[in-house]
Design a protein around this motif. Structure first.
Motif, PDB file in Angstrom:
ATOM      1  N   ALA A  83       0.934  -1.106   0.096  1.00 17.97           N
ATOM      2  CA  ALA A  83       0.078   0.052   0.035  1.00 17.97           C
ATOM      3  C   ALA A  83       1.063   1.189  -0.012  1.00 17.97           C
ATOM      4  O   ALA A  83       0.586   2.144  -0.708  1.00 17.97           O
ATOM      5  N   HIS A  84       2.078   1.268   0.687  1.00 18.80           N
ATOM      6  CA  HIS A  84       3.047   2.413   0.863  1.00 18.80           C
ATOM      7  C   HIS A  84       3.528   2.548  -0.569  1.00 18.80           C
ATOM      8  O   HIS A  84       3.463   3.691  -1.098  1.00 18.80           O
ATOM      9  N   VAL A  85       3.961   1.656  -1.022  1.00 20.54           N
ATOM     10  CA  VAL A  85       4.350   1.793  -2.392  1.00 20.54           C
ATOM     11  C   VAL A  85       3.564   2.179  -3.510  1.00 20.54           C
ATOM     12  O   VAL A  85       4.211   3.138  -4.236  1.00 20.54           O
ATOM     13  N   ILE A  86       2.762   1.653  -3.628  1.00 18.61           N
ATOM     14  CA  ILE A  86       1.705   2.092  -4.610  1.00 18.61           C
ATOM     15  C   ILE A  86       1.113   3.563  -4.350  1.00 18.61           C
ATOM     16  O   ILE A  86       1.013   4.198  -5.255  1.00 18.61           O
TER      17      ILE A  86
ATOM     18  N   GLU B 128       9.144   4.226   7.872  1.00 17.72           N
ATOM     19  CA  GLU B 128      10.518   4.988   7.881  1.00 17.72           C
ATOM     20  C   GLU B 128      11.426   4.361   8.707  1.00 17.72           C
ATOM     21  O   GLU B 128      12.330   4.541   8.656  1.00 17.72           O
ATOM     22  N   PRO B 129      11.155   4.025  10.067  1.00 20.14           N
ATOM     23  CA  PRO B 129      11.986   3.441  11.150  1.00 20.14           C
ATOM     24  C   PRO B 129      12.512   2.176  10.585  1.00 20.14           C
ATOM     25  O   PRO B 129      13.895   1.729  10.913  1.00 20.14           O
ATOM     26  N   ILE B 130      11.987   1.340   9.615  1.00 19.28           N
ATOM     27  CA  ILE B 130      12.199   0.256   9.241  1.00 19.28           C
ATOM     28  C   ILE B 130      13.208   0.497   7.871  1.00 19.28           C
ATOM     29  O   ILE B 130      14.204  -0.266   7.741  1.00 19.28           O
ATOM     30  N   TYR B 131      12.896   1.365   6.996  1.00 20.82           N
ATOM     31  CA  TYR B 131      13.553   1.774   5.833  1.00 20.82           C
ATOM     32  C   TYR B 131      14.671   2.426   6.122  1.00 20.82           C
ATOM     33  O   TYR B 131      15.730   2.100   5.325  1.00 20.82           O
TER      34      TYR B 131
ATOM     35  N   LEU C 133      15.805   6.781  -7.095  1.00 23.22           N
ATOM     36  CA  LEU C 133      15.353   5.157  -7.019  1.00 23.22           C
ATOM     37  C   LEU C 133      15.707   4.725  -5.301  1.00 23.22           C
ATOM     38  O   LEU C 133      16.704   4.518  -4.971  1.00 23.22           O
ATOM     39  N   ASP C 134      14.393   4.516  -4.860  1.00 28.02           N
ATOM     40  CA  ASP C 134      14.368   3.845  -3.428  1.00 28.02           C
ATOM     41  C   ASP C 134      14.080   2.394  -3.432  1.00 28.02           C
ATOM     42  O   ASP C 134      13.228   1.997  -3.646  1.00 28.02           O
ATOM     43  N   LEU C 135      15.369   1.603  -3.230  1.00 28.29           N
ATOM     44  CA  LEU C 135      15.172   0.300  -3.209  1.00 28.29           C
ATOM     45  C   LEU C 135      14.784  -0.483  -1.758  1.00 28.29           C
ATOM     46  O   LEU C 135      14.817  -1.515  -1.602  1.00 28.29           O
ATOM     47  N   ALA C 136      14.876   0.569  -0.733  1.00 27.13           N
ATOM     48  CA  ALA C 136      14.633   0.064   0.535  1.00 27.13           C
ATOM     49  C   ALA C 136      13.025  -0.720   0.722  1.00 27.13           C
ATOM     50  O   ALA C 136      13.293  -1.745   1.543  1.00 27.13           O
ATOM     51  N   PRO C 137      12.167  -0.490   0.130  1.00 26.47           N
ATOM     52  CA  PRO C 137      10.936  -0.971   0.222  1.00 26.47           C
ATOM     53  C   PRO C 137      10.881  -2.448  -0.498  1.00 26.47           C
ATOM     54  O   PRO C 137      10.641  -3.514   0.175  1.00 26.47           O
TER      55      PRO C 137
ATOM     56  N   GLY D 129       0.615   8.258   8.256  1.00 23.11           N
ATOM     57  CA  GLY D 129       0.481   6.978   9.091  1.00 23.11           C
ATOM     58  C   GLY D 129       1.510   6.227   8.523  1.00 23.11           C
ATOM     59  O   GLY D 129       2.064   5.260   9.322  1.00 23.11           O
ATOM     60  N   LEU D 130       1.287   5.642   7.188  1.00 26.30           N
ATOM     61  CA  LEU D 130       2.179   4.772   6.584  1.00 26.30           C
ATOM     62  C   LEU D 130       3.734   5.228   6.727  1.00 26.30           C
ATOM     63  O   LEU D 130       4.604   4.220   7.013  1.00 26.30           O
ATOM     64  N   ASN D 131       4.007   6.661   6.674  1.00 27.50           N
ATOM     65  CA  ASN D 131       5.380   6.975   6.694  1.00 27.50           C
ATOM     66  C   ASN D 131       6.112   6.767   8.123  1.00 27.50           C
ATOM     67  O   ASN D 131       7.192   6.569   8.402  1.00 27.50           O
TER      68      ASN D 131
END
Length: 95
Positions: A21-24, A53-56, A69-73, A47-49
């Protein structure tokens, strides 16, 4: 023990859904399909951030800079799938 692994698998499924959901949502915001000036969209995005974000951030520190380009997700999602596979394989050992 089987119940505990099944609960962990359910939690992993929920987290995978949240990451997707966050990526989309980030794509829809970047292509101006969703507008952050709308209160509901901004609240969901915030809310999603706050959740992800603490995980990414630790993943982003390890990954090299890729421009925009963000490859963390993607890396986090692959790690979730790997963890799910490990749990499913170990679940069979308890039957």
């Amino acid at each position: 023990m089987v119940s505990l692994i099944q609960i962990l698998l359910m939690i992993i499924g929920i987290v995978k859904f949240i990451v997707i959901a966050h990526v989309i949502m980030s794509w829809l915001i970047n292509f101006n399909i969703l507008n952050l000036r709308q209160q509901l969209v901004a609240a969901i995005w915030d809310g999603l951030n706050r959740l992800l974000e603490p995980i990414y951030n630790p993943i982003r520190r390890v990954l090299p800079q890729m421009g925009g380009l963000d490859l963390a997700p993607l890396l986090f999602f692959v790690a979730l799938i790997a963890l799910e596979i490990v749990l499913q394989n170990n679940l069979r050992a308890f039957y």
